[in-house]
Motif scaffolding. Structure first.
Motif, short mmCIF file in Angstrom:
data_model
loop_
_atom_site.label_atom_id
_atom_site.label_comp_id
_atom_site.label_asym_id
_atom_site.label_seq_id
_atom_site.Cartn_x
_atom_site.Cartn_y
_atom_site.Cartn_z
N UNK A 186 0.80 -1.23 0.00
CA UNK A 186 0.00 0.00 0.00
C UNK A 186 0.83 1.28 0.00
N UNK A 187 2.15 1.14 0.28
CA UNK A 187 3.05 2.29 0.44
C UNK A 187 2.62 3.19 1.61
N UNK A 188 1.97 2.61 2.62
CA UNK A 188 1.56 3.34 3.81
C UNK A 188 2.56 3.14 4.94
N UNK A 247 11.05 -1.83 2.32
CA UNK A 247 10.76 -0.39 2.27
C UNK A 247 11.33 0.24 1.01
N UNK A 248 12.52 -0.17 0.60
CA UNK A 248 13.13 0.39 -0.61
C UNK A 248 12.21 0.20 -1.81
N UNK A 249 11.64 -0.97 -1.94
CA UNK A 249 10.77 -1.25 -3.09
C UNK A 249 9.46 -0.46 -2.99
N UNK A 250 8.92 -0.36 -1.77
CA UNK A 250 7.69 0.42 -1.59
C UNK A 250 7.93 1.90 -1.90
N UNK A 251 9.07 2.42 -1.43
CA UNK A 251 9.39 3.83 -1.66
C UNK A 251 9.65 4.10 -3.14
N UNK A 252 10.29 3.16 -3.81
CA UNK A 252 10.54 3.33 -5.24
C UNK A 252 9.24 3.46 -6.01
N UNK A 253 8.25 2.63 -5.67
CA UNK A 253 6.95 2.70 -6.33
C UNK A 253 6.31 4.06 -6.10
N UNK A 254 6.33 4.51 -4.84
CA UNK A 254 5.71 5.79 -4.51
C UNK A 254 6.45 6.95 -5.18
N UNK A 255 7.78 6.91 -5.15
CA UNK A 255 8.57 8.00 -5.73
C UNK A 255 8.34 8.12 -7.22
N UNK A 256 8.28 7.00 -7.91
CA UNK A 256 8.06 7.05 -9.35
C UNK A 256 6.68 7.59 -9.68
N UNK A 257 5.70 7.24 -8.87
CA UNK A 257 4.35 7.73 -9.14
C UNK A 257 4.25 9.24 -8.92
N UNK A 258 5.13 9.77 -8.04
CA UNK A 258 5.11 11.20 -7.73
C UNK A 258 6.22 11.96 -8.46
N UNK A 259 7.01 11.22 -9.28
CA UNK A 259 8.11 11.81 -10.03
C UNK A 259 9.14 12.49 -9.11
N UNK A 260 9.52 11.77 -8.05
CA UNK A 260 10.54 12.23 -7.11
C UNK A 260 11.83 11.49 -7.42
#
Length: 321
Positions: free
Chosen positions: A107-109, A273-286
């Motif tokens: 969930x990236x929560x 966490x690295x994989x969850x953060x990568x998904x979230x960062x890419x969706x937000x273009x960070x």
């Protein structure tokens, strides 16, 4: 009474420290583990050598936590939702303090978000920052961050959870506290890999610094306050975790850098966490280049030398967050 769910090293250490203030109940799922701790007054499986005080009760029955108004959730981040789904009804109405650091892969929560969703009748909070279990259990001085969005509840909780050796600083910025504790684990894997590969302390210092910039970018994009990342839950935890082999994330990095296998039974929050953060960062273009290479390293898709080449070949730029 205070309850602690999870008899790993950190949960046990917190229970020992808090038992200096009054009765504490430590819950573990494994009945044989509970029987061992009761018989020996020691958690030899997770925190050997730390004596369990008489004011600390160990149980495998969740009903023994019914009188606890505050329960610390010292369970792995990726298992938090499952445990709350199973026991949420018994925890409703209590103050639930997450003591795990990470981002949920599916969930990236963060942990406070998971508590709020799974047990909406509870008051959620998070305890995070630079504190190793062995130090806390031995009574060594430790300072950490306690985050609760409700300022009054957070102030009362600060009084409840502070001990002779554990000094808590409070904040209402739960997002910043969550992300600081989670993201520093990702950077610690990278720093461990650098040291394990023999690339030197200068390279580690560079990764810590640029990793801190990544932490700030992600946290601020999600609404965290910059000063939270500058405090114990961000910079403080980053400094401790990236420079000590007591950190499981750093030890995993060392194993990757040396090309050695790592014990699969050891929970390393930073990998998921690295994989969850990568998904979230890419969706937000960070832009999260260190997180990206840690994903590659933990998946076995990159060698340390390839990861460093990828980072060092990035375009030259002005130093900004």
């Amino acid at each position: 009474m205070i309850g602690v769910m999870g008899a790993g090293a950190f949960g046990t250490a917190l229970a020992i420290s808090l038992a200096g203030n009054g009765p504490v109940t430590l819950w573990a799922r494994d009945k044989s583990h509970v029987a061992e701790m009761r018989a020996t007054r020691d958690n030899a499986r997770r925190l050997p050598g730390a004596t369990l005080p008489v004011s600390l009760r160990v149980t495998a029955e969740l009903g023994d936590l019914q009188h606890a108004t505050t329960v610390l959730l010292a369970v792995p981040m990726q298992k938090l939702r499952t445990i709350l789904a199973e026991h949420g009804a018994a925890l409703a109405g209590k103050t639930l303090v997450a003591c795990c650091k990470g981002v949920e892969l599916d969930t990236q929560q963060g942990p406070v978000q998971v508590i709020s969703e799974m047990v909406p009748e509870a008051m959620p909070a998070i305890l995070t920052g630079p504190g190793f279990a062995h130090d806390i259990a031995r009574g060594l001085p430790t300072a950490m961050t306690l985050a609760c969005a409700d300022a009054l509840a957070g102030s009362a909780l600060q009084d409840t959870l502070s001990t002779a050796n554990l000094r808590l600083y409070r904040t209402t910025d739960t997002v910043g506290a969550e992300l600081g504790g989670a993201l520093k684990n990702v950077i610690a894997i990278a720093c461990g890999a650098v040291m394990g590969a023999g690339l030197g302390e200068s390279a580690r210092a560079a990764l810590m610094t640029r990793g801190y910039a990544e932490m700030q970018r992600m946290a601020q994009a999600l609404g965290a306050r910059p000063e939270t990342l500058s405090g114990l839950s961000g910079f403080g935890d980053l400094a401790l975790t990236c420079t000590s082999e007591q950190s499981r994330n750093t030890r995993l990095g060392h194993s990757i850098g040396r090309g050695e296998d790592f014990d699969p039974t050891v929970t390393v929050e930073g990998a998921a966490t690295a994989h969850a953060v990568q998904i979230r960062a890419r969706s937000m273009q960070i832009d999260m280049p260190i997180t990206d290479v840690v994903c590659g390293l933990t998946k076995g898709q990159l060698r340390v030398e390839q990861a460093m080449d990828r980072l060092l070949s990035r375009p030259l730029k002005e130093e900004k967050c």
